[in-house]
Scaffold this motif. Structure first.
Motif, PDB file in Angstrom:
ATOM      1  N   PHE A 227       0.651  -1.140  -0.299  1.00 44.77           N
ATOM      2  CA  PHE A 227      -0.066  -0.267   0.155  1.00 44.77           C
ATOM      3  C   PHE A 227       0.556   1.393   0.378  1.00 44.77           C
ATOM      4  O   PHE A 227       0.099   2.052   0.489  1.00 44.77           O
ATOM      5  CB  PHE A 227      -1.252  -0.253   1.235  1.00 44.77           C
ATOM      6  CG  PHE A 227      -2.257  -0.802   1.449  1.00 44.77           C
ATOM      7  CD1 PHE A 227      -3.206  -0.504   0.422  1.00 44.77           C
ATOM      8  CD2 PHE A 227      -2.001  -2.060   2.130  1.00 44.77           C
ATOM      9  CE1 PHE A 227      -4.548  -1.315   0.084  1.00 44.77           C
ATOM     10  CE2 PHE A 227      -3.517  -2.624   1.471  1.00 44.77           C
ATOM     11  CZ  PHE A 227      -4.499  -2.849   0.917  1.00 44.77           C
ATOM     12  N   SER A 228       2.346   1.014  -0.496  1.00 50.95           N
ATOM     13  CA  SER A 228       3.260   2.663  -0.063  1.00 50.95           C
ATOM     14  C   SER A 228       2.527   3.138  -0.937  1.00 50.95           C
ATOM     15  O   SER A 228       2.641   4.696  -0.671  1.00 50.95           O
ATOM     16  CB  SER A 228       4.348   2.019   0.013  1.00 50.95           C
ATOM     17  OG  SER A 228       4.608   1.443  -1.443  1.00 50.95           O
ATOM     18  N   PRO A 229       2.418   3.224  -2.092  1.00 51.10           N
ATOM     19  CA  PRO A 229       1.466   4.629  -2.915  1.00 51.10           C
ATOM     20  C   PRO A 229       0.056   4.896  -2.981  1.00 51.10           C
ATOM     21  O   PRO A 229      -0.108   5.811  -3.368  1.00 51.10           O
ATOM     22  CB  PRO A 229       0.894   3.612  -4.385  1.00 51.10           C
ATOM     23  CG  PRO A 229       2.187   1.638  -4.508  1.00 51.10           C
ATOM     24  CD  PRO A 229       1.762   1.574  -3.397  1.00 51.10           C
ATOM     25  N   SER A 230      -0.264   4.695  -1.759  1.00 50.18           N
ATOM     26  CA  SER A 230      -1.263   5.135  -1.324  1.00 50.18           C
ATOM     27  C   SER A 230      -1.075   6.163   0.365  1.00 50.18           C
ATOM     28  O   SER A 230      -1.583   6.531   0.721  1.00 50.18           O
ATOM     29  CB  SER A 230      -2.370   4.084  -0.734  1.00 50.18           C
ATOM     30  OG  SER A 230      -3.019   3.807  -1.695  1.00 50.18           O
TER      31      SER A 230
ATOM     32  N   ALA B 259      -4.805   2.161  -3.722  1.00 51.51           N
ATOM     33  CA  ALA B 259      -4.132   1.751  -4.799  1.00 51.51           C
ATOM     34  C   ALA B 259      -3.001   1.122  -3.841  1.00 51.51           C
ATOM     35  O   ALA B 259      -2.268   1.505  -2.770  1.00 51.51           O
ATOM     36  CB  ALA B 259      -3.282   2.686  -5.629  1.00 51.51           C
ATOM     37  N   THR B 260      -2.646   0.086  -5.045  1.00 50.31           N
ATOM     38  CA  THR B 260      -1.250  -0.829  -4.547  1.00 50.31           C
ATOM     39  C   THR B 260      -0.456  -0.937  -5.505  1.00 50.31           C
ATOM     40  O   THR B 260      -0.798  -0.197  -6.072  1.00 50.31           O
ATOM     41  CB  THR B 260      -1.722  -2.280  -3.671  1.00 50.31           C
ATOM     42  OG1 THR B 260      -2.056  -3.051  -4.951  1.00 50.31           O
ATOM     43  CG2 THR B 260      -2.801  -2.707  -2.985  1.00 50.31           C
ATOM     44  N   GLU B 261       0.773  -1.389  -4.877  1.00 52.17           N
ATOM     45  CA  GLU B 261       1.925  -1.378  -5.884  1.00 52.17           C
ATOM     46  C   GLU B 261       1.162  -2.809  -6.992  1.00 52.17           C
ATOM     47  O   GLU B 261       1.699  -2.386  -8.247  1.00 52.17           O
ATOM     48  CB  GLU B 261       3.330  -2.521  -5.132  1.00 52.17           C
ATOM     49  CG  GLU B 261       3.834  -0.878  -4.178  1.00 52.17           C
ATOM     50  CD  GLU B 261       5.287  -2.413  -3.664  1.00 52.17           C
ATOM     51  OE1 GLU B 261       5.423  -3.220  -4.119  1.00 52.17           O
ATOM     52  OE2 GLU B 261       5.476  -1.245  -2.965  1.00 52.17           O
ATOM     53  N   ASP B 262       0.098  -3.114  -7.029  1.00 55.44           N
ATOM     54  CA  ASP B 262      -0.436  -4.200  -7.745  1.00 55.44           C
ATOM     55  C   ASP B 262      -1.351  -3.074  -8.439  1.00 55.44           C
ATOM     56  O   ASP B 262      -2.706  -3.473  -7.951  1.00 55.44           O
ATOM     57  CB  ASP B 262      -0.104  -5.266  -7.280  1.00 55.44           C
ATOM     58  CG  ASP B 262      -1.000  -6.583  -8.387  1.00 55.44           C
ATOM     59  OD1 ASP B 262      -1.857  -5.717 -10.170  1.00 55.44           O
ATOM     60  OD2 ASP B 262      -1.212  -7.461  -8.965  1.00 55.44           O
TER      61      ASP B 262
ATOM     62  N   TYR C 201      -6.700  -3.347  -5.169  1.00 55.32           N
ATOM     63  CA  TYR C 201      -6.737  -2.545  -4.020  1.00 55.32           C
ATOM     64  C   TYR C 201      -7.795  -2.524  -3.022  1.00 55.32           C
ATOM     65  O   TYR C 201      -8.947  -3.682  -3.157  1.00 55.32           O
ATOM     66  CB  TYR C 201      -7.052  -1.112  -4.675  1.00 55.32           C
ATOM     67  CG  TYR C 201      -8.623  -1.342  -5.771  1.00 55.32           C
ATOM     68  CD1 TYR C 201      -9.921  -1.793  -5.234  1.00 55.32           C
ATOM     69  CD2 TYR C 201      -8.553  -2.567  -7.213  1.00 55.32           C
ATOM     70  CE1 TYR C 201     -11.093  -1.799  -6.063  1.00 55.32           C
ATOM     71  CE2 TYR C 201      -9.731  -2.896  -7.962  1.00 55.32           C
ATOM     72  CZ  TYR C 201     -10.963  -2.503  -7.494  1.00 55.32           C
ATOM     73  OH  TYR C 201     -11.701  -2.630  -7.940  1.00 55.32           O
ATOM     74  N   LEU C 202      -7.880  -1.615  -2.278  1.00 48.46           N
ATOM     75  CA  LEU C 202      -8.878  -1.401  -1.071  1.00 48.46           C
ATOM     76  C   LEU C 202      -9.983  -0.763  -1.680  1.00 48.46           C
ATOM     77  O   LEU C 202      -9.910   0.949  -1.494  1.00 48.46           O
ATOM     78  CB  LEU C 202      -7.960  -1.152   0.080  1.00 48.46           C
ATOM     79  CG  LEU C 202      -9.361  -0.743   1.575  1.00 48.46           C
ATOM     80  CD1 LEU C 202      -9.750  -2.519   2.052  1.00 48.46           C
ATOM     81  CD2 LEU C 202      -8.926  -0.726   2.516  1.00 48.46           C
ATOM     82  N   ALA C 203     -10.425  -1.174  -1.449  1.00 55.60           N
ATOM     83  CA  ALA C 203     -11.707  -0.150  -2.089  1.00 55.60           C
ATOM     84  C   ALA C 203     -13.452  -0.015  -0.744  1.00 55.60           C
ATOM     85  O   ALA C 203     -13.524  -1.071  -0.204  1.00 55.60           O
ATOM     86  CB  ALA C 203     -13.176  -0.806  -3.103  1.00 55.60           C
ATOM     87  N   ILE C 204     -14.071   1.427  -0.247  1.00 50.92           N
ATOM     88  CA  ILE C 204     -14.819   1.486   0.113  1.00 50.92           C
ATOM     89  C   ILE C 204     -15.870   2.351  -0.285  1.00 50.92           C
ATOM     90  O   ILE C 204     -15.968   3.598  -1.119  1.00 50.92           O
ATOM     91  CB  ILE C 204     -14.492   2.176   1.576  1.00 50.92           C
ATOM     92  CG1 ILE C 204     -13.164   1.404   2.315  1.00 50.92           C
ATOM     93  CG2 ILE C 204     -15.564   3.116   2.579  1.00 50.92           C
ATOM     94  CD1 ILE C 204     -12.593   1.975   3.938  1.00 50.92           C
ATOM     95  N   THR C 205     -16.864   1.809  -0.224  1.00 57.54           N
ATOM     96  CA  THR C 205     -18.339   2.959  -1.013  1.00 57.54           C
ATOM     97  C   THR C 205     -19.501   2.539  -0.402  1.00 57.54           C
ATOM     98  O   THR C 205     -19.696   2.481   0.644  1.00 57.54           O
ATOM     99  CB  THR C 205     -19.024   1.964  -1.727  1.00 57.54           C
ATOM    100  OG1 THR C 205     -17.909   1.028  -2.836  1.00 57.54           O
ATOM    101  CG2 THR C 205     -19.682   1.768  -3.143  1.00 57.54           C
TER     102      THR C 205
END
Length: 216
Positions: free
Chosen positions: A106-109, A194-197, A201-205
């Motif tokens: 999760f470093s991109p986030s 976002a993740t490195e892939d 990703y982790l999504a919250i709606t």
């Protein structure tokens, strides 16, 4: 003007004065309104400061830390054999390793803006922060305070709202992640960390009912 007319005028004046005193906001209501306004101003100020910091970082291509406040930079500068370009490269590498060690994929986030995204229906208006993907301001549209101000369900950014989870041996919190927002019409929003892939990703709606006070 006869005696009865005078008495009637006095009674009308007394009723008007009594009504004004009865409907006037109490000291507690005035204090709560002032706190509410201060909180709203603080929310806007923090968002503006965050945007200014992000813009400064993007413009300079460097971090906001200085040698006086950054132990890593101080330590690297003690090595007199490092050129400016080598120092920058070592700093970038150390920062990347530090962020990766803390956030894993999760470093991109771990960095980003802290914006407010608003969704609404006929009853509610909800502003959600992109940092932490959490509701910040919730307003009842059909109601006002006794002084005619917007009625909020809680002080902005009050309380704790987060999801905590483990990634290997790392404990992460959504409060520390920056999300990108995708509006779902006017009543919904999907926020993604976002993740490195790119496929993960982790999504919250958040989705408001079409004409009710409920939010899914």
């Amino acid at each position: 003007m006869d005696r009865n007319t005078i008495i009637g005028l006095v009674l009308i004046a007394a009723i008007l004065i009594g009504y004004q005193l009865y409907t006037a906001p109490t000291k507690e209501e005035i204090a709560a309104f002032e706190r509410q306004q201060d909180s709203l101003a603080l929310v806007e100020r923090r968002a503006e400061e965050s945007r200014m910091k992000e813009a400064a970082v993007a413009a300079s291509g460097d971090t906001l830390k200085t040698a006086a406040t950054d132990p890593l930079l101080t330590r690297l500068k003690q090595d007199s054999t490092l050129s400016d370009s080598a120092l920058t490269a070592r700093m970038d590498s150390a920062r990347t390793a530090e962020v990766t060690g803390r956030y894993g994929i999760f470093s991109p986030s771990s960095t980003g803006a802290d914006d407010l995204i608003t969704i609404e229906n006929g009853k509610l208006e909800v502003s959600i922060r992109t940092k932490g993907a959490r509701p910040s301001i919730i307003r009842l549209k059909d109601y006002q305070t006794s002084s005619g101000q917007p009625l909020l369900l809680a002080e902005p950014d009050s309380g704790t709202y987060e999801y905590r989870f483990f990634l290997g041996n790392r404990e992460l919190s959504t409060n520390d992640l920056h999300f990108t927002a995708e509006k779902l019409g006017t009543t919904g929003v999907r926020l993604k960390a976002a993740t490195e892939d790119p496929t993960k990703y982790l999504a919250i709606t958040y989705q408001l009912d079409s004409a009710d006070w409920m939010m899914q």
